[in-house]
Design an enzyme around this catalytic site. Structure first.
Site, short mmCIF file in Angstrom:
data_model
loop_
_atom_site.label_atom_id
_atom_site.label_comp_id
_atom_site.label_asym_id
_atom_site.label_seq_id
_atom_site.Cartn_x
_atom_site.Cartn_y
_atom_site.Cartn_z
N ASP A 60 -9.87 4.36 2.07
CA ASP A 60 -9.70 3.76 3.80
C ASP A 60 -11.00 4.48 4.43
OD1 ASP A 60 -9.13 0.86 3.02
OD2 ASP A 60 -7.02 1.63 3.49
N ALA B 283 -3.47 1.99 9.72
CA ALA B 283 -4.84 2.17 10.20
C ALA B 283 -4.92 3.08 11.07
CB ALA B 283 -4.85 0.79 10.82
N LYS C 123 0.62 -1.82 0.28
CA LYS C 123 0.01 -0.30 -0.38
C LYS C 123 0.70 1.56 0.75
CE LYS C 123 -4.47 -0.72 2.26
NZ LYS C 123 -4.95 -0.84 2.97
N GLY D 286 -3.28 2.80 18.59
CA GLY D 286 -2.80 2.57 18.16
C GLY D 286 -2.59 3.73 16.99
P1 ATR Z 1 -1.17 -1.25 10.91
O1 ATR Z 1 -0.25 -1.14 9.31
O2 ATR Z 1 -2.00 -2.48 9.82
O3 ATR Z 1 -1.86 -0.30 11.55
P2 ATR Z 1 1.50 -1.85 12.08
O4 ATR Z 1 1.43 -0.23 11.42
O5 ATR Z 1 1.92 -2.42 12.69
O6 ATR Z 1 -0.05 -1.89 11.16
O7 ATR Z 1 0.80 -0.46 13.38
C1 ATR Z 1 -0.14 -1.97 14.42
C2 ATR Z 1 -0.48 -1.18 15.84
O8 ATR Z 1 -0.92 -2.20 16.61
C3 ATR Z 1 -0.17 0.35 16.18
O9 ATR Z 1 0.03 0.54 16.52
C4 ATR Z 1 0.90 -1.63 17.29
O10 ATR Z 1 1.48 -0.74 18.48
P3 ATR Z 1 3.33 -0.02 18.15
O11 ATR Z 1 3.24 0.94 16.99
O12 ATR Z 1 3.45 0.12 19.43
O13 ATR Z 1 4.20 -1.39 18.46
C5 ATR Z 1 -0.50 -1.74 17.64
N1 ATR Z 1 -0.32 -2.78 18.00
C6 ATR Z 1 -0.02 -4.29 18.00
N2 ATR Z 1 0.28 -4.62 18.66
C7 ATR Z 1 -0.23 -4.36 19.18
C8 ATR Z 1 -0.14 -5.64 21.10
N3 ATR Z 1 -0.27 -6.44 21.62
N4 ATR Z 1 -0.56 -4.28 22.63
C9 ATR Z 1 -0.08 -3.04 21.84
N5 ATR Z 1 -0.43 -2.72 20.80
C10 ATR Z 1 -0.32 -2.78 19.60
#
Ligand code: ATR
Length: 310
Positions: free
Chosen positions: A121, A149, A85, A145
């Site tokens: 999106d 997304a 993407k 997050g």
């Molecule tokens: P996407 O592009 O699909 O949003 P990403 O860029 O990998 O995927 O982001 C995932 C989000 O979920 C991030 O905010 C991540 O937090 P970190 O920045 O601290 O990594 C969050 N996230 C994923 N697993 C998590 C967990 N177990 N607990 C808390 N936050 C989580």
């Protein structure tokens, strides 16, 4: 048959393909478990369009060739999914403002031989809020997050006139970076960052709470991005981008306190509908698309089910 009344299976809604059929598809790696082929093909058949939607597994090294190939092969467009993407932006002729701000393209339209990149999106997310009567204009929003997304959601809320967007993330520096980035594009919105420890401060002044993290996705359905011992304020509208399971632990925490809840399937269907309209110029048959997604989700082998849009 009215569109709203659709309950029956949609799996028979498969296009027959000839040399005249207009093609679209989804470029990703992997793509075999995408719900989009079922969703769009059901819509094409329901509207009597001689169109078909195909999965296009593209290895990252071949992205540029594949995108240029859309034009050469006469495709009307394509969706783009993980992991392409962001990388796809470099291969397009023109990019919408939304895709530029979000930094990601999920839909390509081929127009007069040019490749136009868009991101549906954010619009899809807003439409899923609209389904429950939530209008972000003037509201105070909290986003869990700070990944891709969250970026689409923060942009969507700012575009729709939110007054404040607070971004909470496990890695605080990412939340700060996202706030700084978004503030460049949306000077009239207050962006603030916080860590999960700050969630207790979310109170009566907040209108919307959105989970954009992957926490709670199948098979890890016993976990939530919201602390178990902290009641979610009941006046909130609570949205989870996760659609598998349809009701996450997070959404059930919200439902028990009487909050309005919005699952992730709405965003999936609406982002698809906006892409459908971009390609075909026809209103998308939303109920058929939703039924096709649900049916495809139920029909897949559980370990391979897709779980979240974006
Ligand atoms: P996407 O592009 O699909 O949003 P990403 O860029 O990998 O995927 O982001 C995932 C989000 O979920 C991030 O905010 C991540 O937090 P970190 O920045 O601290 O990594 C969050 N996230 C994923 N697993 C998590 C967990 N177990 N607990 C808390 N936050 C989580």
């Amino acid at each position: 048959m009215t569109e709203k009344s659709i309950q029956s299976p949609t799996s028979h809604l498969q296009p027959s393909i000839t040399a005249c059929t207009t093609l679209v598809g989804v470029i990703g790696w992997p793509v075999e478990h995408s719900l989009s082929p079922a969703m769009h093909n059901a819509a094409f058949v329901a509207l009597g369009l001689d169109w078909a939607y195909v999965p296009l597994p593209v290895y990252p090294d071949h992205l540029g060739e594949a995108v240029r190939g859309l034009r050469a092969l006469g495709f009307a467009g394509a969706n783009v999914t993980v992991p392409h993407k962001q990388a796809v932006l470099a291969h397009l002729d023109d990019i919408s403002q939304a895709a530029q701000v979000i930094g990601a393209v999920n839909t390509i339209a081929v127009r007069d031989g040019l490749l136009y990149g868009d991101n549906t999106d954010a619009t899809g997310f807003l439409a899923s809020l609209h389904d429950v009567g939530f209008d972000p204009a003037g509201t105070y929003c909290a986003v869990l997050g700070a990944g891709g997304a969250a970026r689409a959601v923060a942009h969507a809320l700012a575009e729709a006139g939110a007054r404040q967007v607070r971004i909470y993330n496990r890695t605080l520096a990412r939340a700060r970076d996202l706030c700084r980035e978004m503030a460049k594009f949306h000077g009239d919105v207050r962006f603030e960052s916080g860590s999960p420890d700050d969630l207790a401060a979310i109170g009566d002044d907040t209108d919307l709470l959105v989970n954009t993290t992957s926490v709670g996705m199948w098979p890890d359905t016993e976990v939530s991005p919201w602390p178990r011992d902290l009641p979610i304020p009941g006046q909130l509208t609570v949205c989870d981008l996760v659609y598998n399971p349809p009701e996450t632990l997070f959404l059930s925490q919200a439902r028990v306190v009487g909050a309005e809840t919005v699952g992730g399937l709405g965003m999936l269907v609406h982002q698809g509908a906006v892409a459908f309209e971009l390609w075909t110029g026809r209103p998308a048959p939303l109920a058929i698309m939703r039924a096709a997604c649900l049916e495809a989700l139920q029909g897949q082998d559980a370990p391979y089910r897709p779980r979240r849009q974006v």
